[in-house]
Design a protein around this motif. Structure first.
Motif, mmCIF file in Angstrom:
data_model
loop_
_atom_site.group_PDB
_atom_site.id
_atom_site.type_symbol
_atom_site.label_atom_id
_atom_site.label_comp_id
_atom_site.label_asym_id
_atom_site.label_seq_id
_atom_site.Cartn_x
_atom_site.Cartn_y
_atom_site.Cartn_z
ATOM 1 N N UNK A 10 -32.309 33.802 23.873
ATOM 2 C CA UNK A 10 -32.169 33.475 22.454
ATOM 3 C C UNK A 10 -33.314 34.089 21.665
ATOM 4 N N UNK A 11 -34.516 33.990 22.164
ATOM 5 C CA UNK A 11 -35.679 34.553 21.467
ATOM 6 C C UNK A 11 -35.598 36.074 21.405
ATOM 7 N N UNK A 12 -35.156 36.690 22.485
ATOM 8 C CA UNK A 12 -35.014 38.146 22.504
ATOM 9 C C UNK A 12 -33.942 38.599 21.510
ATOM 10 N N UNK A 13 -32.823 37.890 21.482
ATOM 11 C CA UNK A 13 -31.741 38.256 20.567
ATOM 12 C C UNK A 13 -32.163 38.065 19.110
ATOM 13 N N UNK A 14 -32.903 37.027 18.855
ATOM 14 C CA UNK A 14 -33.380 36.792 17.486
ATOM 15 C C UNK A 14 -34.312 37.927 17.049
ATOM 16 N N UNK A 15 -35.183 38.345 17.946
ATOM 17 C CA UNK A 15 -36.097 39.444 17.655
ATOM 18 C C UNK A 15 -35.323 40.743 17.419
ATOM 19 N N UNK A 16 -34.356 41.025 18.271
ATOM 20 C CA UNK A 16 -33.533 42.229 18.119
ATOM 21 C C UNK A 16 -32.819 42.230 16.763
ATOM 22 N N UNK A 17 -32.221 41.124 16.417
ATOM 23 C CA UNK A 17 -31.513 41.000 15.145
ATOM 24 C C UNK A 17 -32.475 41.200 13.971
ATOM 25 N N UNK A 18 -33.634 40.582 14.058
ATOM 26 C CA UNK A 18 -34.615 40.684 12.968
ATOM 27 C C UNK A 18 -35.126 42.100 12.777
ATOM 28 N N UNK A 19 -35.326 42.792 13.874
ATOM 29 C CA UNK A 19 -35.882 44.147 13.804
ATOM 30 C C UNK A 19 -34.854 45.200 13.401
ATOM 31 N N UNK A 82 -31.064 33.593 13.487
ATOM 32 C CA UNK A 82 -31.018 32.329 14.234
ATOM 33 C C UNK A 82 -29.601 32.043 14.708
ATOM 34 N N UNK A 83 -28.637 32.203 13.835
ATOM 35 C CA UNK A 83 -27.238 31.949 14.200
ATOM 36 C C UNK A 83 -26.789 32.962 15.248
ATOM 37 N N UNK A 84 -27.067 34.225 15.027
ATOM 38 C CA UNK A 84 -26.723 35.283 15.982
ATOM 39 C C UNK A 84 -27.271 34.952 17.367
ATOM 40 N N UNK A 85 -28.532 34.640 17.425
ATOM 41 C CA UNK A 85 -29.192 34.402 18.709
ATOM 42 C C UNK A 85 -28.706 33.126 19.385
ATOM 43 N N UNK A 86 -28.688 32.034 18.652
ATOM 44 C CA UNK A 86 -28.339 30.760 19.267
ATOM 45 C C UNK A 86 -26.864 30.676 19.651
ATOM 46 N N UNK A 87 -25.995 31.230 18.849
ATOM 47 C CA UNK A 87 -24.565 31.116 19.128
ATOM 48 C C UNK A 87 -24.066 32.109 20.180
ATOM 49 N N UNK A 88 -24.630 33.306 20.190
ATOM 50 C CA UNK A 88 -24.145 34.327 21.125
ATOM 51 C C UNK A 88 -25.014 34.502 22.367
ATOM 52 N N UNK A 89 -26.253 34.058 22.318
ATOM 53 C CA UNK A 89 -27.157 34.265 23.452
ATOM 54 C C UNK A 89 -27.703 32.966 24.018
ATOM 55 N N UNK A 90 -27.129 31.850 23.616
ATOM 56 C CA UNK A 90 -27.516 30.561 24.166
ATOM 57 C C UNK A 90 -26.511 30.135 25.221
ATOM 58 N N UNK A 91 -26.973 29.517 26.268
ATOM 59 C CA UNK A 91 -26.084 29.027 27.318
ATOM 60 C C UNK A 91 -25.386 30.145 28.068
#
Length: 124
Positions: A10-19, A82-91
């Motif tokens: 989730x943290x990696x996906x959030x960083x990717x999305x932000x960058x 946050x939505x991108x990361x938590x919904x697609x890269x969580x669990x």
């Protein structure tokens, strides 16, 4: 910021999305195509499924879950990291989405030349 080696998906996906937010709509389009392909080609995938860590039915369930997330959060996935990361890269959905992300860059579908090295750094 935490060291890269201790970031979760989730943290990696959030960083990717932000960058690299400009690449996200293209990736989401690819992800949607991939879920459609998986769910529309179940017979072939089932016949070719060998020696995986989990059963083919679980793969289909993940594709269905990703589709539900994409339908429910369509606009937010593009705009909010946050939505991108938590919904697609969580669990467990992260299994399918991370696979799609690596396939997206391997197939050179990305338009931003920085996206592929970023994915390789974060998810390889």
């Amino acid at each position: 910021m935490k060291p890269l080696k201790i970031l979760n998906n989730v943290q990696k996906a959030r960083l990717l999305h932000s960058l690299l937010i400009n690449e996200i709509p293209e990736f989401l389009g690819y992800l949607n195509e991939m879920t459609e392909t998986v769910l529309n080609d179940k017979e072939r995938i089932t016949a070719e499924w060998k020696d995986q860590m989990f059963g083919v039915d679980f793969w289909f369930e993940l594709a269905e879950e990703v589709q539900k997330v994409m339908a429910k959060y369509a606009k937010e996935l593009n705009k909010r990291s946050v939505v991108f990361a938590e919904q697609l890269f969580g669990g467990y959905t992260a299994i399918f989405t991370a696979h799609a992300l690596t396939q997206y860059v391997v197939s050179d579908r990305n338009t931003d030349p920085k996206f592929k090295p970023a994915v390789e750094l974060l998810f390889a």
